[in-house]
Scaffold this motif. Structure first.
Motif, PDB file in Angstrom:
ATOM      1  N   ILE A  93       0.843  -1.205   0.000  1.00 32.53           N
ATOM      2  CA  ILE A  93       0.000   0.000   0.000  1.00 32.53           C
ATOM      3  C   ILE A  93       0.873   1.248   0.000  1.00 32.53           C
ATOM      4  N   ILE A  94       0.541   2.189  -0.858  1.00 31.12           N
ATOM      5  CA  ILE A  94       1.259   3.464  -0.859  1.00 31.12           C
ATOM      6  C   ILE A  94       0.634   4.351   0.213  1.00 31.12           C
ATOM      7  N   ALA A  95       1.461   4.716   1.191  1.00 33.39           N
ATOM      8  CA  ALA A  95       0.992   5.539   2.311  1.00 33.39           C
ATOM      9  C   ALA A  95       1.257   7.023   2.073  1.00 33.39           C
ATOM     10  N   GLY A  96       2.289   7.333   1.261  1.00 31.05           N
ATOM     11  CA  GLY A  96       2.634   8.725   1.026  1.00 31.05           C
ATOM     12  C   GLY A  96       3.432   8.906  -0.244  1.00 31.05           C
ATOM     13  N   TYR A  97       3.490  10.156  -0.687  1.00 24.75           N
ATOM     14  CA  TYR A  97       4.183  10.498  -1.928  1.00 24.75           C
ATOM     15  C   TYR A  97       4.932  11.811  -1.757  1.00 24.75           C
ATOM     16  N   CYS A  98       6.057  11.931  -2.451  1.00 24.88           N
ATOM     17  CA  CYS A  98       6.742  13.212  -2.577  1.00 24.88           C
ATOM     18  C   CYS A  98       7.637  13.166  -3.812  1.00 24.88           C
ATOM     19  N   ALA A  99       8.042  14.338  -4.268  1.00 23.43           N
ATOM     20  CA  ALA A  99       9.017  14.450  -5.352  1.00 23.43           C
ATOM     21  C   ALA A  99      10.303  14.985  -4.748  1.00 23.43           C
ATOM     22  N   ILE A 100      11.432  14.373  -5.114  1.00 21.39           N
ATOM     23  CA  ILE A 100      12.735  14.780  -4.591  1.00 21.39           C
ATOM     24  C   ILE A 100      13.633  15.150  -5.771  1.00 21.39           C
ATOM     25  N   LEU A 101      14.250  16.327  -5.693  1.00 22.15           N
ATOM     26  CA  LEU A 101      15.133  16.803  -6.753  1.00 22.15           C
ATOM     27  C   LEU A 101      16.445  17.302  -6.152  1.00 22.15           C
ATOM     28  N   ILE A 102      17.477  17.311  -6.953  1.00 20.85           N
ATOM     29  CA  ILE A 102      18.776  17.820  -6.519  1.00 20.85           C
ATOM     30  C   ILE A 102      19.084  19.100  -7.292  1.00 20.85           C
ATOM     31  N   ASN A 103      19.343  20.175  -6.551  1.00 19.70           N
ATOM     32  CA  ASN A 103      19.711  21.479  -7.134  1.00 19.70           C
ATOM     33  C   ASN A 103      18.741  21.929  -8.222  1.00 19.70           C
ATOM     34  N   ASP A 104      17.477  21.590  -8.096  1.00 19.61           N
ATOM     35  CA  ASP A 104      16.544  21.863  -9.185  1.00 19.61           C
ATOM     36  C   ASP A 104      15.294  22.565  -8.666  1.00 19.61           C
ATOM     37  N   GLU A 105      15.452  23.828  -8.319  1.00 18.97           N
ATOM     38  CA  GLU A 105      14.297  24.655  -7.981  1.00 18.97           C
ATOM     39  C   GLU A 105      14.647  26.099  -8.313  1.00 18.97           C
ATOM     40  N   PRO A 106      14.365  26.516  -9.564  1.00 21.29           N
ATOM     41  CA  PRO A 106      14.740  27.863 -10.007  1.00 21.29           C
ATOM     42  C   PRO A 106      14.213  28.980  -9.097  1.00 21.29           C
ATOM     43  N   ALA A 107      13.032  28.808  -8.536  1.00 22.17           N
ATOM     44  CA  ALA A 107      12.458  29.853  -7.671  1.00 22.17           C
ATOM     45  C   ALA A 107      13.348  30.131  -6.463  1.00 22.17           C
ATOM     46  N   TYR A 108      14.130  29.134  -6.043  1.00 21.46           N
ATOM     47  CA  TYR A 108      14.953  29.303  -4.850  1.00 21.46           C
ATOM     48  C   TYR A 108      16.109  30.281  -5.067  1.00 21.46           C
ATOM     49  N   ALA A 109      16.464  30.533  -6.321  1.00 22.01           N
ATOM     50  CA  ALA A 109      17.524  31.500  -6.612  1.00 22.01           C
ATOM     51  C   ALA A 109      17.058  32.917  -6.294  1.00 22.01           C
ATOM     52  N   ASN A 110      15.747  33.116  -6.233  1.00 22.36           N
ATOM     53  CA  ASN A 110      15.172  34.439  -5.983  1.00 22.36           C
ATOM     54  C   ASN A 110      14.569  34.551  -4.591  1.00 22.36           C
ATOM     55  N   LEU A 111      15.137  33.833  -3.636  1.00 19.03           N
ATOM     56  CA  LEU A 111      14.656  33.888  -2.255  1.00 19.03           C
ATOM     57  C   LEU A 111      14.718  35.322  -1.740  1.00 19.03           C
ATOM     58  N   GLN A 112      13.634  35.755  -1.128  1.00 19.30           N
ATOM     59  CA  GLN A 112      13.649  37.037  -0.418  1.00 19.30           C
ATOM     60  C   GLN A 112      13.996  36.689   1.020  1.00 19.30           C
TER      61      GLN A 112
ATOM     62  N   GLY B 111      25.716  25.799  -1.332  1.00 20.51           N
ATOM     63  CA  GLY B 111      26.132  24.693  -2.189  1.00 20.51           C
ATOM     64  C   GLY B 111      24.979  23.829  -2.666  1.00 20.51           C
ATOM     65  N   ASP B 112      25.294  22.569  -2.947  1.00 15.80           N
ATOM     66  CA  ASP B 112      24.298  21.603  -3.414  1.00 15.80           C
ATOM     67  C   ASP B 112      23.193  21.437  -2.376  1.00 15.80           C
ATOM     68  N   PHE B 113      21.985  21.152  -2.879  1.00 17.47           N
ATOM     69  CA  PHE B 113      20.867  20.921  -1.968  1.00 17.47           C
ATOM     70  C   PHE B 113      19.877  19.933  -2.568  1.00 17.47           C
ATOM     71  N   VAL B 114      19.161  19.295  -1.675  1.00 21.56           N
ATOM     72  CA  VAL B 114      18.039  18.449  -2.063  1.00 21.56           C
ATOM     73  C   VAL B 114      16.788  19.265  -1.770  1.00 21.56           C
ATOM     74  N   VAL B 115      15.837  19.232  -2.680  1.00 23.01           N
ATOM     75  CA  VAL B 115      14.566  19.922  -2.487  1.00 23.01           C
ATOM     76  C   VAL B 115      13.455  18.905  -2.701  1.00 23.01           C
ATOM     77  N   TYR B 116      12.377  19.050  -1.934  1.00 23.80           N
ATOM     78  CA  TYR B 116      11.243  18.147  -2.130  1.00 23.80           C
ATOM     79  C   TYR B 116       9.949  18.943  -2.217  1.00 23.80           C
ATOM     80  N   HIS B 117       9.015  18.355  -2.957  1.00 25.30           N
ATOM     81  CA  HIS B 117       7.711  18.977  -3.201  1.00 25.30           C
ATOM     82  C   HIS B 117       6.616  17.914  -3.130  1.00 25.30           C
TER      83      HIS B 117
END
Length: 169
Positions: free
Chosen positions: A62-81, A88-94
């Motif tokens: 049974i699938i209890a949960g889901y997420c997407a995991i990416l490495i260094n791949d979130e363009p919006a994060y370059a424009n953090l206010q 450096g390198d980072f893991v991001v999840y959505h």
């Protein structure tokens, strides 16, 4: 319970989408505008899986949960206010979502700990994420797991709270 965390397969899409549909509905019932604009949707999930970014938390078959995991791949994060803790390198999840019957069992935290393991396996020691201002559940989990609030990022025109956790080697 014995849970495992693995890469999602295309045959998992119906179960994953069912979980996300309920999560979208829950956010709406909570009065949130998060996930109320047609995102995420089935094609987003399909793309996650095709690119190898989709992951599931399973309880037996049974699938209890889901997420997407990416490495260094979130363009919006370059424009953090604000200011990230690291540059450096980072893991991001959505798209973190749990099946209805698995809510309230600490599984979102368990999934985030699996994501930290994923980062370590890739020799990355920064995990970044964001959530809606009114997503109390995720904000609480970030606090419990030691994430630092770093500022705001913008997705599809809306501000979101951004967090980072520097994990031990």
């Amino acid at each position: 319970m014995e849970y495992s965390f693995r890469q999602a397969q295309s045959e998992d899409i119906p179960q994953i989408w069912e979980i996300l549909e309920r999560a979208i509905q829950r956010r709406k019932e909570e009065g949130s505008n998060q996930w109320q604009d047609g995102y995420p949707n089935v094609s987003v999930i399909r793309t996650d899986i095709e690119k190898g970014h989709g992951y599931v938390l399973t309880d037996g078959g049974i699938i209890a949960g889901y997420c997407a995991i990416l490495i260094n791949d979130e363009p919006a994060y370059a424009n953090l206010q604000g200011q990230w803790l690291t540059a450096g390198d980072f893991v991001v999840y959505h798209r973190v979502a749990l099946a209805e019957e698995y809510l309230g069992k600490g599984l979102a935290q368990k999934m985030l700990l699996y994501i930290e393991d994923f980062a370590r396996q890739h020799n990355i020691y920064s995990v970044k994420a964001d959530t809606n201002f009114d997503n109390g559940g995720m904000l609480n989990i970030f606090k419990k797991l030691g994430y630092a609030y770093c500022g705001e990022v913008f997705f599809r025109g809306a501000p979101r709270k951004a967090f980072e956790k520097v994990i031990a080697h």
